[in-house]
Design an enzyme around this catalytic site. Structure first.
Site, PDB file in Angstrom:
ATOM      1  N   GLU A 165      21.918  10.494   3.784  1.00 30.35           N
ATOM      2  CA  GLU A 165      21.820   9.029   3.719  1.00 30.35           C
ATOM      3  C   GLU A 165      21.885   8.541   2.276  1.00 30.35           C
ATOM      4  OE1 GLU A 165      19.140   8.185   7.697  1.00 30.35           O
ATOM      5  OE2 GLU A 165      18.356   7.589   5.751  1.00 30.35           O
ATOM      6  N   ASP A 191      10.348  -2.393  14.066  1.00 29.36           N
ATOM      7  CA  ASP A 191      10.488  -1.116  14.739  1.00 29.36           C
ATOM      8  C   ASP A 191      10.895  -1.387  16.179  1.00 29.36           C
ATOM      9  OD1 ASP A 191      10.093   1.057  13.010  1.00 29.36           O
ATOM     10  OD2 ASP A 191       7.926   0.699  12.945  1.00 29.36           O
ATOM     11  N   ARG A 221       0.855  -1.181   0.000  1.00 27.46           N
ATOM     12  CA  ARG A 221       0.000   0.000   0.000  1.00 27.46           C
ATOM     13  C   ARG A 221       0.893   1.234   0.000  1.00 27.46           C
ATOM     14  NH1 ARG A 221       0.017   1.474   5.470  1.00 27.46           N
ATOM     15  NH2 ARG A 221      -1.674   2.934   5.200  1.00 27.46           N
ATOM     16  N   ARG A 266      17.866  11.199   1.735  1.00 24.36           N
ATOM     17  CA  ARG A 266      17.320  12.208   2.641  1.00 24.36           C
ATOM     18  C   ARG A 266      18.420  12.852   3.461  1.00 24.36           C
ATOM     19  NH1 ARG A 266      13.968   8.661   7.159  1.00 24.36           N
ATOM     20  NH2 ARG A 266      15.763   7.483   7.891  1.00 24.36           N
ATOM     21  N   TYR A 270      12.256  -6.761   9.368  1.00 26.16           N
ATOM     22  CA  TYR A 270      12.371  -5.384   9.821  1.00 26.16           C
ATOM     23  C   TYR A 270      11.468  -5.211  11.030  1.00 26.16           C
ATOM     24  CZ  TYR A 270      12.372  -0.501  10.556  1.00 26.16           C
ATOM     25  OH  TYR A 270      12.509   0.719  11.184  1.00 26.16           O
ATOM     26  N   ARG A 302      -3.500  10.319   2.264  1.00 22.92           N
ATOM     27  CA  ARG A 302      -4.506  10.805   3.210  1.00 22.92           C
ATOM     28  C   ARG A 302      -5.324  11.906   2.549  1.00 22.92           C
ATOM     29  NH1 ARG A 302      -0.473  11.637   8.103  1.00 22.92           N
ATOM     30  NH2 ARG A 302       0.063   9.452   8.429  1.00 22.92           N
ATOM     31  N   ARG A 346      19.720  -4.448   2.736  1.00 31.64           N
ATOM     32  CA  ARG A 346      20.167  -3.128   2.299  1.00 31.64           C
ATOM     33  C   ARG A 346      20.879  -2.458   3.462  1.00 31.64           C
ATOM     34  NH1 ARG A 346      16.581   0.779   1.268  1.00 31.64           N
ATOM     35  NH2 ARG A 346      14.800  -0.330   2.110  1.00 31.64           N
TER      36      ARG A 346
HETATM   37  P1  FDA Z   1      19.884  -4.343  16.961  1.00 33.13           P
HETATM   38  O1  FDA Z   1      20.454  -4.351  15.597  1.00 33.13           O
HETATM   39  O2  FDA Z   1      19.572  -3.038  17.578  1.00 33.13           O
HETATM   40  O3  FDA Z   1      20.876  -5.114  17.942  1.00 33.13           O
HETATM   41  C1  FDA Z   1      21.568  -6.280  17.568  1.00 33.13           C
HETATM   42  C2  FDA Z   1      22.950  -6.219  18.181  1.00 33.13           C
HETATM   43  O4  FDA Z   1      23.599  -7.480  18.000  1.00 33.13           O
HETATM   44  C3  FDA Z   1      23.850  -5.178  17.526  1.00 33.13           C
HETATM   45  O5  FDA Z   1      24.285  -4.226  18.490  1.00 33.13           O
HETATM   46  C4  FDA Z   1      25.016  -6.004  16.967  1.00 33.13           C
HETATM   47  O6  FDA Z   1      26.277  -5.350  17.083  1.00 33.13           O
HETATM   48  C5  FDA Z   1      24.972  -7.245  17.848  1.00 33.13           C
HETATM   49  N1  FDA Z   1      25.600  -8.396  17.207  1.00 33.13           N
HETATM   50  C6  FDA Z   1      25.342  -8.904  15.987  1.00 33.13           C
HETATM   51  N2  FDA Z   1      26.151  -9.954  15.737  1.00 33.13           N
HETATM   52  C7  FDA Z   1      26.938 -10.117  16.827  1.00 33.13           C
HETATM   53  C8  FDA Z   1      27.980 -11.019  17.171  1.00 33.13           C
HETATM   54  N3  FDA Z   1      28.389 -11.964  16.323  1.00 33.13           N
HETATM   55  N4  FDA Z   1      28.572 -10.900  18.373  1.00 33.13           N
HETATM   56  C9  FDA Z   1      28.195  -9.931  19.238  1.00 33.13           C
HETATM   57  N5  FDA Z   1      27.210  -9.046  18.960  1.00 33.13           N
HETATM   58  C10 FDA Z   1      26.594  -9.133  17.772  1.00 33.13           C
HETATM   59  N6  FDA Z   1      12.684   1.783  14.700  1.00 33.13           N
HETATM   60  C11 FDA Z   1      11.720   2.630  15.152  1.00 33.13           C
HETATM   61  O7  FDA Z   1      10.897   2.218  15.971  1.00 33.13           O
HETATM   62  N7  FDA Z   1      11.690   3.921  14.722  1.00 33.13           N
HETATM   63  C12 FDA Z   1      12.585   4.422  13.832  1.00 33.13           C
HETATM   64  O8  FDA Z   1      12.515   5.598  13.461  1.00 33.13           O
HETATM   65  C13 FDA Z   1      13.608   3.550  13.357  1.00 33.13           C
HETATM   66  N8  FDA Z   1      14.540   3.986  12.478  1.00 33.13           N
HETATM   67  C14 FDA Z   1      15.478   3.122  11.975  1.00 33.13           C
HETATM   68  C15 FDA Z   1      16.407   3.579  11.037  1.00 33.13           C
HETATM   69  C16 FDA Z   1      17.356   2.705  10.519  1.00 33.13           C
HETATM   70  C17 FDA Z   1      18.357   3.197   9.499  1.00 33.13           C
HETATM   71  C18 FDA Z   1      17.366   1.348  10.929  1.00 33.13           C
HETATM   72  C19 FDA Z   1      18.337   0.372  10.338  1.00 33.13           C
HETATM   73  C20 FDA Z   1      16.451   0.905  11.865  1.00 33.13           C
HETATM   74  C21 FDA Z   1      15.507   1.790  12.398  1.00 33.13           C
HETATM   75  N9  FDA Z   1      14.597   1.356  13.354  1.00 33.13           N
HETATM   76  C22 FDA Z   1      13.627   2.229  13.811  1.00 33.13           C
HETATM   77  C23 FDA Z   1      14.591  -0.049  13.817  1.00 33.13           C
HETATM   78  C24 FDA Z   1      15.399  -0.269  15.103  1.00 33.13           C
HETATM   79  O9  FDA Z   1      16.744   0.051  14.877  1.00 33.13           O
HETATM   80  C25 FDA Z   1      15.213  -1.731  15.509  1.00 33.13           C
HETATM   81  O10 FDA Z   1      13.875  -1.938  15.886  1.00 33.13           O
HETATM   82  C26 FDA Z   1      16.061  -2.186  16.668  1.00 33.13           C
HETATM   83  O11 FDA Z   1      17.402  -1.898  16.412  1.00 33.13           O
HETATM   84  C27 FDA Z   1      15.875  -3.684  16.878  1.00 33.13           C
HETATM   85  O12 FDA Z   1      16.598  -4.113  17.970  1.00 33.13           O
HETATM   86  P2  FDA Z   1      17.376  -5.498  17.934  1.00 33.13           P
HETATM   87  O13 FDA Z   1      17.845  -5.713  19.328  1.00 33.13           O
HETATM   88  O14 FDA Z   1      16.549  -6.535  17.307  1.00 33.13           O
HETATM   89  O15 FDA Z   1      18.599  -5.284  16.918  1.00 33.13           O
END
Ligand code: FDA
Length: 385
Positions: A308, A358, A176, A285, A356, A180, A254
């Site tokens: 970015e 949030d 979608r 952006r 993905y 609005r 990505r």
């Molecule tokens: P997250 O990626 O935060 O944590 C995983 C951790 O595991 C990392 O710190 C990594 O270093 C570690 N790791 C991986 N492999 C490892 C290894 N082998 N040994 C040790 N450590 C390891 N959400 C939202 O609600 N509003 C928003 O505006 C945004 N904006 C946004 C922008 C961008 C560019 C991205 C990429 C993402 C967002 N998000 C977001 C999403 C948000 O970042 C996401 O929900 C959280 O990071 C998820 O948390 P996790 O703990 O799942 O992963």
């Protein structure tokens, strides 16, 4: 590892939420490791040395949620500002408000339109796809919002995001496109929205401040894996394909290159996020971080901006958004089947489930996993994986 009850890999929201629950509710010893030099995962932010402005290191993070449980939980560790997110888009030297709303449509077609007139106009423009199944992303977008708006706001931006012509992208990437038929230009519709009063990292510091939580930063799980006691319960939030040594194939992601710059002006663009829809502009952006926290009235005549650039990730890059092609889906299912056979490892979070999420979804999923997997493991000896 003799006194470690649970090893958690990754100090993002998923890992930190489980660590907090296990320490506070179960009084068990947690070892939380992250290969990065900081806690917070992708939500990490820091106060810029030169200007004092809070900068989200891994892209703009806006907190919003409809989930009462997550909101109540997170409010134990932070207060929130009343920031409400709004986004604008530059196209051919004009600025339009996003997502597409009655203001955008009236400005774009240069006439005042009532909601009914705008609806009829868009339906008319989308009619070129009537009776045909969209064969690619371009056709799908035209079927939803018509060609003129697609060509202005979607085509160039999408091509830059994917580095691929939208006619070569599968139609299922978009289900979608929000339009609005009101002048409401709030980006999110959720009941709760705001930014943490003293920054994201402070949330994690408070969540993880517990004598039962030990944190080891700069530690890669794969450098320890072979020395772990057999059967040690693990919560793994790293990439699932890496866990299995890419043996079923590599999952597509990505990534984003962030280009940070401090400028000698108190205000560069008058808002936090400006999209650039023209394909001739190479970035997608520009973020200007001071506008996320107008309540702080930063005392500086400088500003921090980040451009970015989006592209597909190679193995050494940070994986940000799952590409999730049909082939990726098949590969992921094979990994998931193997993950389910690991009785002492629970795979969670964005990287561990190739989805993905949030922030509120990552926290919500971790709270559920605590109840359904972690608690039964410690209370009744059930498998954690
Ligand atoms: P997250 O990626 O935060 O944590 C995983 C951790 O595991 C990392 O710190 C990594 O270093 C570690 N790791 C991986 N492999 C490892 C290894 N082998 N040994 C040790 N450590 C390891 N959400 C939202 O609600 N509003 C928003 O505006 C945004 N904006 C946004 C922008 C961008 C560019 C991205 C990429 C993402 C967002 N998000 C977001 C999403 C948000 O970042 C996401 O929900 C959280 O990071 C998820 O948390 P996790 O703990 O799942 O992963």
């Amino acid at each position: 590892f003799s006194n470690v009850d649970l090893l958690i890999v990754g100090a993002g929201f998923y890992g930190a939420t489980i660590a907090e629950r296990v320490a506070n509710q179960l009084q068990k010893n947690v070892l939380l490791i992250d290969r990065r030099s900081h806690i917070g995962g992708n939500a990490y932010s820091e106060f810029d040395n030169e200007t004092g402005i809070e900068v989200h290191r891994y892209g703009a993070h806006l907190f919003h949620t409809p989930n009462e449980t997550v909101w109540t939980y997170l409010n134990r560790f932070t207060g929130f500002t009343d920031y409400k997110h709004r986004v604008y888009s530059t196209y051919r030297d004009q600025v339009y408000s996003m997502p597409i709303n009655l203001g955008t449509i009236s400005q774009f077609f240069n006439r005042r339109l009532s909601p009914d007139q705008a609806r009829a106009l868009i339906a008319d423009q989308a009619a070129e796809m009537a009776g045909r199944n969209p064969a690619n992303l371009e056709e799908k977008a035209i079927s939803l919002i018509g060609r003129p708006l697609y060509e202005a706001f979607i085509r160039g931006y999408t091509a830059k995001q994917w580095q691929t012509d939208p006619r070569d992208l599968p139609e299922h990437i978009i289900t979608r496109l929000p339009v609005r038929y009101t002048f409401d230009n709030r980006y999110f519709n959720d009941k709760y929205e705001g930014l943490p009063i003293d920054g994201y990292t402070a949330i994690f510091e408070r969540m993880l401040k517990h004598p039962k939580i030990n944190i080891a930063l700069g530690v890669d799980f794969f450098s320890l894996k072979s020395s772990l006691p057999p059967g040690l319960p693990i919560v793994y939030t790293g990439p699932i394909d890496r866990y299995f040594d890419y043996s079923e194939g590599e999952l597509g992601w990505r990534t984003i290159d962030f280009e940070k710059e401090t400028l000698n002006t108190g205000d560069f663009q008058g808002m936090a996020v400006m999209n650039y829809a023209d394909e001739t502009v190479p970035y997608t952006r520009i973020l200007e971080f001071r506008h996320f926290n107008p309540e702080r009235s930063y005392q500086t005549e400088k500003t921090v901006v980040v451009r970015e650039y989006s592209r597909s990730a190679r193995r050494k890059d940070e994986p940000y958004y799952p590409i999730d092609t049909r082939q990726d889906k098949d590969v992921f299912l094979r990994y998931r089947a193997r993950a389910e056979a690991q009785t002492n490892v629970h795979f969670g979070g964005r990287l561990g489930t190739y989805r993905y999420l949030d922030m509120h979804q990552a926290i919500g999923a971790a709270l559920k996993a605590f109840e359904s997997r972690v608690l039964p493991h410690f209370a009744e000896g059930q498998a954690i994986g």
